[in-house]
Design a protein around this motif. Structure first.
Motif, short mmCIF file in Angstrom:
data_model
loop_
_atom_site.label_atom_id
_atom_site.label_comp_id
_atom_site.label_asym_id
_atom_site.label_seq_id
_atom_site.Cartn_x
_atom_site.Cartn_y
_atom_site.Cartn_z
N GLY A 112 76.80 -34.01 10.13
CA GLY A 112 77.69 -35.16 10.33
C GLY A 112 79.06 -34.67 10.77
N GLU A 113 80.10 -35.07 10.05
CA GLU A 113 81.45 -34.63 10.43
C GLU A 113 81.65 -33.16 10.09
N ARG A 114 82.31 -32.47 11.00
CA ARG A 114 82.62 -31.05 10.81
C ARG A 114 83.97 -30.78 11.45
N SER A 115 84.42 -29.54 11.32
CA SER A 115 85.75 -29.17 11.81
C SER A 115 85.66 -28.21 12.98
N ARG A 116 86.65 -28.34 13.88
CA ARG A 116 86.79 -27.44 15.03
C ARG A 116 88.27 -27.09 15.14
N LEU A 117 88.57 -25.82 15.36
CA LEU A 117 89.96 -25.39 15.54
C LEU A 117 90.57 -26.05 16.77
N ARG A 118 91.83 -26.44 16.63
CA ARG A 118 92.60 -27.02 17.74
C ARG A 118 93.43 -25.92 18.40
N SER A 119 93.85 -26.21 19.61
CA SER A 119 94.79 -25.35 20.32
C SER A 119 96.18 -25.53 19.68
N PRO A 120 96.96 -24.52 19.52
CA PRO A 120 96.86 -23.12 19.92
C PRO A 120 96.21 -22.23 18.85
N TYR A 121 95.77 -22.83 17.73
CA TYR A 121 95.16 -22.04 16.66
C TYR A 121 93.84 -21.42 17.11
N LEU A 122 93.13 -22.12 17.99
CA LEU A 122 91.89 -21.59 18.55
C LEU A 122 92.17 -20.34 19.37
N GLU A 123 93.17 -20.38 20.21
CA GLU A 123 93.50 -19.23 21.04
C GLU A 123 93.99 -18.05 20.18
N HIS A 124 94.73 -18.35 19.13
CA HIS A 124 95.19 -17.30 18.21
C HIS A 124 93.99 -16.64 17.52
N PHE A 125 93.04 -17.45 17.10
CA PHE A 125 91.80 -16.96 16.48
C PHE A 125 91.03 -16.09 17.48
N SER A 126 90.87 -16.58 18.70
CA SER A 126 90.15 -15.85 19.74
C SER A 126 90.85 -14.52 20.05
N GLN A 127 92.16 -14.55 20.08
CA GLN A 127 92.93 -13.33 20.32
C GLN A 127 92.73 -12.32 19.19
N GLY A 128 92.68 -12.81 17.94
CA GLY A 128 92.42 -11.93 16.81
C GLY A 128 91.07 -11.26 16.91
#
Length: 179
Positions: A145-161
């Protein structure tokens, strides 16, 4: 700094980098698995694996998922600080260095439900990567059902990590220090 907008809520089978998927079944290959000597091909062989349940976050690039370029999806396990700390007690007093990105292999994310409480933060372990079929994860995403997805810019920071962890290069020597 406000952290309430780290995550967006969504539903459905579409997958993207930064999707937080709870309670996924992951097969764990035991050490020493070898193909039976009487089997002619891998298709003729039977293997038995253990499975464990993990909360996972997707690290495969969203564009690869959207364009059908990934048959398997790379994911990393994600834990609460308390869960990770109980399994790794030496980190108990080091969360600030993890938060600052100074502890290789770990990445902190604000919790979707309690973003202001750093003791409820989520720990991503980049040292463990599980590749799971797109179809399985899409069904899992739709089923919760409902779930979570990272938003920008936190997604890009996560990807960079994640990228920073894998792009490290160990040199056999270095330029001598300046004196």
């Amino acid at each position: 700094m406000s952290v309430e907008h780290w995550w967006q809520t969504l539903a459905g089978p579409e997958l993207a980098q930064g999707d937080y998927l709870r309670d996924c079944i992951v097969p764990i290959m035991p050490a020493g698995v070898v193909q039976a000597s009487d089997a002619n091909t891998v298709e003729d062989s039977t293997y038995v694996f253990e499975a464990q349940q993990f909360d996972l976050i997707i690290v495969t690039q969203s564009c690869d998922l959207e364009n059908g370029k990934a048959r398997l999806v790379a994911t990393c396990p994600i834990f609460s600080v308390a869960e990770y700390e109980s399994a790794n007690p030496t980190l108990k007093n080091h969360w600030e260095s993890v938060r600052q990105g100074r502890h290789e292999g770990l990445h902190l994310l604000a919790a979707p439900d309690y973003p202001q409480d750093n003791r409820r933060a989520l720990v991503v372990n980049f040292r463990q990567i599980f590749s799971l079929p797109v179809e399985y994860l899409a069904a899992q995403a739709e089923g919760v059902g409902e779930r979570s997805r990272l938003r920008s810019p936190y997604l890009e920071h996560f990807s960079q990590g994640f990228a920073r962890f894998f792009m490290r290069v160990g040199l056999p020597g270095s330029i001598p220090p300046f004196k």
